[in-house]
Design a protein around this motif. Structure first.
Motif, PDB file in Angstrom:
ATOM      1  N   ASP B 377       0.825  -1.214   0.000  1.00  0.00           N
ATOM      2  CA  ASP B 377       0.000   0.000   0.000  1.00  0.00           C
ATOM      3  C   ASP B 377       0.859   1.263   0.000  1.00  0.00           C
ATOM      4  OD1 ASP B 377      -2.320  -1.476  -0.032  1.00  0.00           O
ATOM      5  OD2 ASP B 377      -2.523  -1.489   2.161  1.00  0.00           O
ATOM      6  N   VAL B 378       1.823   1.325   0.902  1.00  0.00           N
ATOM      7  CA  VAL B 378       2.618   2.555   0.956  1.00  0.00           C
ATOM      8  C   VAL B 378       3.536   2.664  -0.260  1.00  0.00           C
ATOM      9  CG1 VAL B 378       2.527   2.660   3.493  1.00  0.00           C
ATOM     10  CG2 VAL B 378       4.520   1.647   2.371  1.00  0.00           C
ATOM     11  N   PHE B 379       3.947   1.517  -0.801  1.00  0.00           N
ATOM     12  CA  PHE B 379       4.790   1.554  -2.011  1.00  0.00           C
ATOM     13  C   PHE B 379       4.005   2.116  -3.187  1.00  0.00           C
ATOM     14  CE2 PHE B 379       6.206  -0.811  -5.891  1.00  0.00           C
ATOM     15  CZ  PHE B 379       7.391  -0.135  -6.073  1.00  0.00           C
ATOM     16  N   VAL B 380       2.799   1.619  -3.339  1.00  0.00           N
ATOM     17  CA  VAL B 380       1.992   2.011  -4.487  1.00  0.00           C
ATOM     18  C   VAL B 380       1.588   3.488  -4.397  1.00  0.00           C
ATOM     19  CG1 VAL B 380      -0.282   1.669  -5.519  1.00  0.00           C
ATOM     20  CG2 VAL B 380       1.175  -0.291  -5.050  1.00  0.00           C
ATOM     21  N   ARG B 382       3.266   5.863  -3.007  1.00  0.00           N
ATOM     22  CA  ARG B 382       4.435   6.656  -2.580  1.00  0.00           C
ATOM     23  C   ARG B 382       4.481   8.034  -3.251  1.00  0.00           C
ATOM     24  NH1 ARG B 382       5.772   3.071  -6.325  1.00  0.00           N
ATOM     25  NH2 ARG B 382       7.221   3.556  -8.014  1.00  0.00           N
ATOM     26  N   SER B 383       5.108   8.948  -2.558  1.00  0.00           N
ATOM     27  CA  SER B 383       5.321  10.296  -3.089  1.00  0.00           C
ATOM     28  C   SER B 383       6.731  10.692  -2.671  1.00  0.00           C
ATOM     29  CB  SER B 383       4.308  11.252  -2.459  1.00  0.00           C
ATOM     30  OG  SER B 383       4.626  11.381  -1.082  1.00  0.00           O
ATOM     31  N   PRO B 384       7.270  11.754  -3.247  1.00  0.00           N
ATOM     32  CA  PRO B 384       8.613  12.161  -2.796  1.00  0.00           C
ATOM     33  C   PRO B 384       8.676  12.289  -1.274  1.00  0.00           C
ATOM     34  CG  PRO B 384       7.987  13.397  -4.735  1.00  0.00           C
ATOM     35  CD  PRO B 384       6.783  12.578  -4.358  1.00  0.00           C
ATOM     36  N   ALA B 385       7.581  12.773  -0.674  1.00  0.00           N
ATOM     37  CA  ALA B 385       7.601  12.992   0.776  1.00  0.00           C
ATOM     38  C   ALA B 385       7.629  11.692   1.572  1.00  0.00           C
ATOM     39  CB  ALA B 385       6.377  13.819   1.187  1.00  0.00           C
ATOM     40  N   SER B 386       7.052  10.633   0.996  1.00  0.00           N
ATOM     41  CA  SER B 386       6.967   9.390   1.774  1.00  0.00           C
ATOM     42  C   SER B 386       8.109   8.427   1.476  1.00  0.00           C
ATOM     43  CB  SER B 386       5.638   8.682   1.487  1.00  0.00           C
ATOM     44  OG  SER B 386       5.656   8.122   0.185  1.00  0.00           O
ATOM     45  N   LEU B 387       9.023   8.854   0.603  1.00  0.00           N
ATOM     46  CA  LEU B 387      10.050   7.931   0.132  1.00  0.00           C
ATOM     47  C   LEU B 387      10.852   7.302   1.266  1.00  0.00           C
ATOM     48  CD1 LEU B 387      10.487   7.274  -2.829  1.00  0.00           C
ATOM     49  CD2 LEU B 387      12.633   8.510  -2.683  1.00  0.00           C
ATOM     50  N   LYS B 388      11.223   8.128   2.208  1.00  0.00           N
ATOM     51  CA  LYS B 388      12.022   7.651   3.330  1.00  0.00           C
ATOM     52  C   LYS B 388      11.261   6.578   4.111  1.00  0.00           C
ATOM     53  CE  LYS B 388      15.518   8.364   6.283  1.00  0.00           C
ATOM     54  NZ  LYS B 388      16.837   8.969   6.243  1.00  0.00           N
ATOM     55  N   GLN B 389      10.005   6.889   4.381  1.00  0.00           N
ATOM     56  CA  GLN B 389       9.169   5.953   5.136  1.00  0.00           C
ATOM     57  C   GLN B 389       9.038   4.619   4.386  1.00  0.00           C
ATOM     58  OE1 GLN B 389       5.069   6.781   4.875  1.00  0.00           O
ATOM     59  NE2 GLN B 389       4.519   5.043   6.194  1.00  0.00           N
ATOM     60  N   VAL B 390       8.833   4.694   3.086  1.00  0.00           N
ATOM     61  CA  VAL B 390       8.722   3.473   2.287  1.00  0.00           C
ATOM     62  C   VAL B 390      10.030   2.696   2.351  1.00  0.00           C
ATOM     63  CG1 VAL B 390       8.228   2.503   0.009  1.00  0.00           C
ATOM     64  CG2 VAL B 390       7.136   4.624   0.714  1.00  0.00           C
ATOM     65  N   HIS B 391      11.116   3.432   2.237  1.00  0.00           N
ATOM     66  CA  HIS B 391      12.418   2.768   2.255  1.00  0.00           C
ATOM     67  C   HIS B 391      12.645   2.036   3.573  1.00  0.00           C
ATOM     68  CE1 HIS B 391      16.625   1.866   2.025  1.00  0.00           C
ATOM     69  NE2 HIS B 391      16.862   2.601   3.090  1.00  0.00           N
ATOM     70  N   LEU B 393      10.462   0.995   5.756  1.00  0.00           N
ATOM     71  CA  LEU B 393       9.550  -0.147   5.890  1.00  0.00           C
ATOM     72  C   LEU B 393      10.011  -1.311   5.010  1.00  0.00           C
ATOM     73  CD1 LEU B 393       6.875  -0.936   7.303  1.00  0.00           C
ATOM     74  CD2 LEU B 393       5.686  -0.246   5.214  1.00  0.00           C
ATOM     75  N   ALA B 394      10.382  -0.999   3.771  1.00  0.00           N
ATOM     76  CA  ALA B 394      10.798  -2.065   2.850  1.00  0.00           C
ATOM     77  C   ALA B 394      12.084  -2.717   3.330  1.00  0.00           C
ATOM     78  CB  ALA B 394      10.986  -1.498   1.437  1.00  0.00           C
ATOM     79  N   ALA B 395      13.025  -1.905   3.771  1.00  0.00           N
ATOM     80  CA  ALA B 395      14.316  -2.446   4.220  1.00  0.00           C
ATOM     81  C   ALA B 395      14.116  -3.363   5.418  1.00  0.00           C
ATOM     82  CB  ALA B 395      15.267  -1.306   4.569  1.00  0.00           C
ATOM     83  N   GLY B 396      13.356  -2.885   6.399  1.00  0.00           N
ATOM     84  CA  GLY B 396      13.158  -3.668   7.613  1.00  0.00           C
ATOM     85  C   GLY B 396      12.393  -4.949   7.355  1.00  0.00           C
TER      86      GLY B 396
END
Ligand code: FAD
Ligand code: FAD
Lengths: 584, 584
Positions: B377-380, B382-391, B393-396
């Motif tokens: 959901d957050v990947f799909v 995503r916006s420039p502002a949420s990139l860090k958060q997506v990263h 979450l995905a990394a962890g």
């Protein structure tokens, strides 16, 4: 389809990153002395065999890789057979050594396991499992009948115990060997599909005889599981009449071993093919005679004679752990990846996470290898009186060494990053080829339960004799030095074992009293988790005690005690960390 | 040599033990509703693809086994290519979906990964890695240039980022793309051996183009790592001039993927082959223009666009865990081995040890799969502002899901005894084919550190703003019910994360203050072990929070909350047990 074998130019022969020297330790010691200590025995012979494996092209790792890549399973199997044949025909090992020179026998097979999994296991099946069964359960006349040809691999042997429905539960197997008084033969029969022999190494293609386990039935009476030599194939590997075989096919690892299924359709073998050291059947009358009256003791003696396989797996698992850890550690010191603040790249071993990944495992592998030496000593000097002790030690160490190995080797794979996946890096092959070690020669969970049951038995005996002692917690360490000193750690380990034993006793009683469990075996199954914990504690205590005993040995090279002390402490402390919930 | 392929009659197609029904749970729920929830999206499409994979002979598991056994690595690779081609030519997936219909895109690849590792990864390399790079880093004109042919696999793509000396450290790669103002071309060059591209899926044989990462040098200035499309081979898979390739050869698993090494000897590509969504080079002048000023942000944006691969691995890892656990659980209920005191054999699932082996892992796999849905959901969205958060979450989640999977799957292998080694049992193939998941698309240890660094960064920001809060321990639970209730467990998890974060902050400061560490990065390396612990705590908190959030969702099928509650509690409690040393 595109992509032909010819176009593939695999790069097998070199490790990609220069394996730089490992930094000098501040504990300088004689590495050769340590290696010799860990090898335990036959050091010169081991080096001799290593030299052969390292120089004869048939044994090269690159050949394994190329063969598997180009010729799949079938090529791998053919290659493995040729390797076993080389060892046999060049008299590097003899089946007779199983009894006559057991340490040398082990040394050969350990070296084979270190070289390549399928080669080690196929050698082990022929020499230890089949050969060892004939040597320990057969009479001298029987040795003469089969061993000379086995030694030249003119007669390839296998070991058929497991059935589709019964693996861990050997007593439950259903293949029958019925004595025919009129012809003085045994009739070997597979009564139904679920009793087919399965996973038999060599069973699919190459085995010409098998040490077969079956229920012995004479004059209508079942005398329990016995071992028979049953011919399977002729000199050209064609199946003999009445024997059916199928291939277990592709496996996770060990694909150089042709595991197979076997069915016997009333196959007749002569009386003399019952391995007769402990039990015989008299011709014509069919009178059953055994030097061991009690069927339980007889069965235990029979299986006890086969412990050699477990000794081999234990020692090999510790060696393979050490080998994988060596590869990963050297890589860790030489591999750089990220720069520090000055811009120059640091070795990945600079990361605490990386050190913790490898160093405690090295300590554990070394201490386990020392304990494998102890196991060899008690195995070699076994007597009917020590059989139980040998069994408990072998069962516990086999499970401990192989479970750890799987973890350590996986961690080493990851510690090498992408390179850990390369066949030439060797760790991957170790990982998959020895995965089965936790299952065969006794499933680890089942073995640990046997250890726990033995401890429970001892406790009960002591309790009956009024000699059971309660665990006493070691006195609190006053300083960090005291806390991490070996005597204190050993006391902690001793305490944990006793304490868990008392907990198990209490839990079993509680399950029965409360009515939750309707029988002892039910109570046991509901608590077998705790039993596993107890067995683990016991094994770790044994290993630590033996490490301390070793490093205190006066005859030891003088440079070794300091480094062994460090390793024993790291082993003890890191295992405490693993079980911190208990120790806190 | 003996033993021909013809004589081998492998038994591939049947599981040996009847897979009896699993006993009915006392929590009756709608299984389809749970499956749909876990699938997250595109349920009908998933079933459609599964139907194809389950019926078209090209995709059969028996064919994989027979091919690997008979034709080794080469046959496996050819087969894998044909499978990828089938999916492409039957339009089951399109590269354009990476942006246009990302959930459907993922659904196809997840299903492929579930079917067979090499097929999943080779599909992933072509569609997600190469296709995804072109879609996210390229312009619409560039999409039109390559995507139509990629969609039919007329142009097979690969992704060349890793070099021999630099894997985790992408910034450190050394391949250069130097702009030649006179011809408006980039000159792609491998400056020395250590800069060879390595492990490139498709690199050895099949890839016709690559999304290549290289240092962009214009007019003598290095603008950092950029991505280029570089042709490698013609329609007949012959290498183009200046490109050298070698085969990475046999690997631990994934042998259907032709990983290879690549060297570029001043290979010229036109200006239009720089993927130009974020950065362009002006013809002739060579003026470098980017919509993102800050090079760090630019690099992060570029890599952020490629997170699709991590999302795929995370979801697949949870699915594969569940699949292996399903096989082992069904086996556990139907397999009997030892008799109880009445003489009838009990299922191995009667043993507490066996239940503990499987049940907590099932709970963890299910909760992780729910969290993979959150990641989608957050990947799909995503916006420039949420990139860090997506990263973060995905990394962890990628690290957590894949580390667990390796453990779970190994445990499942062992839980199936000898059968776990059989290729037809499937668990073994999962184990080895997805072993690399912990390493590629970001090494897990490195990813976890990025998570920890992000948490540290947030804390510092908050501290600067005077908004940092100290962890407060949840109030003691009064009853066992309270202790094991989800709100209490969640509070414990939240506390652990904060507490570990504060410990890390303190330890970093202490290392620096005491002078043990000579720089922040040195202090970090010495404490990165703690950083990993923190990341793990954070991920588990996220997963638990999301599971609770999910089961509270009003729109949920009414039968699901009870069973999800059990699973979430089992997840939370079993992970506490794993970290008992901390929690006590
Ligand atoms: C590659 C390979 C080679 C082999 N070679 C040979 C050979 O040459 N000759 C031969 O005779 N056999 C051979 N075997 C068979 C092997 O010895 C058996 O697989 C092994 O004994 C386990 O038996 P099983 O497979 O029936 O597993 P099971 O006994 O059915 O075990 C299944 C699961 O149940 C659990 N379990 C069972 N009982 C208990 C219990 N009481 N408490 C708790 N948990 C329990 C186990 O831990 C395991 O996880 C080989 C097997 C393999 C895979
Ligand atoms: C089967 C396979 C397929 C692949 N496919 C592709 C592909 O298609 N395209 C592509 O570009 N690449 C591919 N790769 C490469 C893969 O992405 C790299 O292997 C991965 O990025 C790890 O890099 P490395 O191998 O250099 O390991 P390293 O980064 O050298 O790591 C080695 C070890 O050091 C540890 N380590 C490193 N840095 C740190 C740190 N800061 N802190 C703590 N520990 C650290 C790691 O945990 C690891 O254990 C593939 C690899 C494999 C094996």
């Amino acid at each position: 389809m595109s992509g032909s074998a010819a176009r593939t130019q695999a790069v097998f022969s070199t490790l990609d990153v220069p394996q730089g020297p490992v930094p000098k330790s501040k504990y300088s010691f004689a590495p050769r002395a340590l290696a010799d200590l860990l090898d335990h025995d036959n050091q010169d012979y081991r080096r001799h065999v290593q030299e052969i494996f390292g120089t004869v092209p048939l044994f090269s790792h690159a050949l394994t890789a190329q063969t598997v890549a180009d010729k799949g399973l079938h090529g791998h199997r053919d290659l493995t057979l040729e390797r076993v044949r080389y060892g046999a025909q060049n008299q590097l090992i003899s089946v007779r050594d199983y009894l006559g020179n057991p340490l040398k026998f082990q040394a050969y097979l350990e070296t084979a396991c270190l070289l390549e999994g399928s080669f080690g296991v196929k050698s082990g099946v022929h020499f230890t499992l089949c050969g060892g069964a004939i040597m320990s359960l057969g009479t001298p006349v029987q040795h003469d009948e089969w061993v000379p040809r086995m030694d030249k691999l003119e007669l390839a042997g296998c070991f058929a115990m497991t059935e589709l429905s019964h693996g861990s539960n050997v007593l439950g197997i259903e293949t029958t060997a019925t004595f025919d008084n009129s012809t003085n033969e045994f009739v070997i029969n597979t009564p139904h599909e679920a009793a087919q022999k399965i996973w038999i190494g060599g069973g699919a293609l190459h085995a010409q005889i098998t040490a077969l386990f079956a229920q012995l039935i004479v004059n209508g009476t079942n005398h329990g599981v016995h071992c028979f030599v049953v011919p399977l194939r002729d000199a050209h590997y064609n199946l003999l009449p009445g024997v059916k075989a199928a291939d277990n096919g592709l496996k996770l690892g060990l694909n150089g071993v042709d595991n197979g299924r076997l069915w016997f359709d009333k196959v007749r073998i002569p009386l003399k093919n019952l391995l007769a050291r402990y039990s015989q059947v008299e011709p014509t009358t069919g009178k059953y005679v055994s030097s061991i009256e009690n069927p339980g003791v007889r069965f235990a003696t029979m299986l006890g004679a086969l412990i050699g396989g477990r000794v081999l797996i234990t020692a090999s698992a510790a060696m393979l752990s050490q080998f994988a850890l060596l590869i990963a550690t050297r890589y860790g010191f030489s591999r750089t990846q990220f720069p520090d603040e000055t811009g120059s790249e640091v070795s990945i071993m600079s990361y605490l996470s990386h050190q913790r990944r490898l160093f405690p495992s090295i300590a554990t592998a070394v201490c386990t290898r020392l304990a494998a030496g102890l196991l060899k000593d008690v195995f070699v000097s076994r007597s009917p009186a020590s059989l139980k002790q040998v069994h408990v030690l072998a069962a516990g160490l086999k499970a401990y060494a192989t479970w750890n190995k799987q973890q350590f080797v996986r961690e080493c794979r990851e510690a090498c990053g992408g390179q850990g996946l390369a066949f030439h890096n060797q760790i991957g092959a170790i990982m998959i080829d020895s995965e089965v070690d936790t299952t065969f020669e006794g499933d680890n969970s089942v073995l640990y339960q046997q250890v726990a049951k033995a401890l429970l038995g001892e406790f009960r005996k002591a309790a009956k004799a009024g000699k059971a002692t309660l665990p006493t917690a070691p006195s609190k360490a006053a300083t960090p030095e005291e806390l991490t000193a070996l005597p204190h750690l050993l006391a902690l380990y001793a305490y944990r074992t006793k304490d868990l034993l008392m907990t198990l006793v209490a839990e079993l009683q509680a399950s029965l009293k409360s009515g939750v469990a309707h029988s002892f075996s039910d109570a046991w199954d509901r608590n077998c988790d705790l039993a596993l914990q107890l067995a683990n504690a016991h094994v770790e205590h044994t290993i630590l005690a033996h490490a301390i005993h070793t490093l205190q040995d006066e005859k030891l090279d003088k440079t070794l005690p300091p480094v062994l002390t460090i390793l024993a402490r790291l082993f003890a402390l890191s295992r405490i960390e693993k079980d911190l919930g208990y120790f806190i």
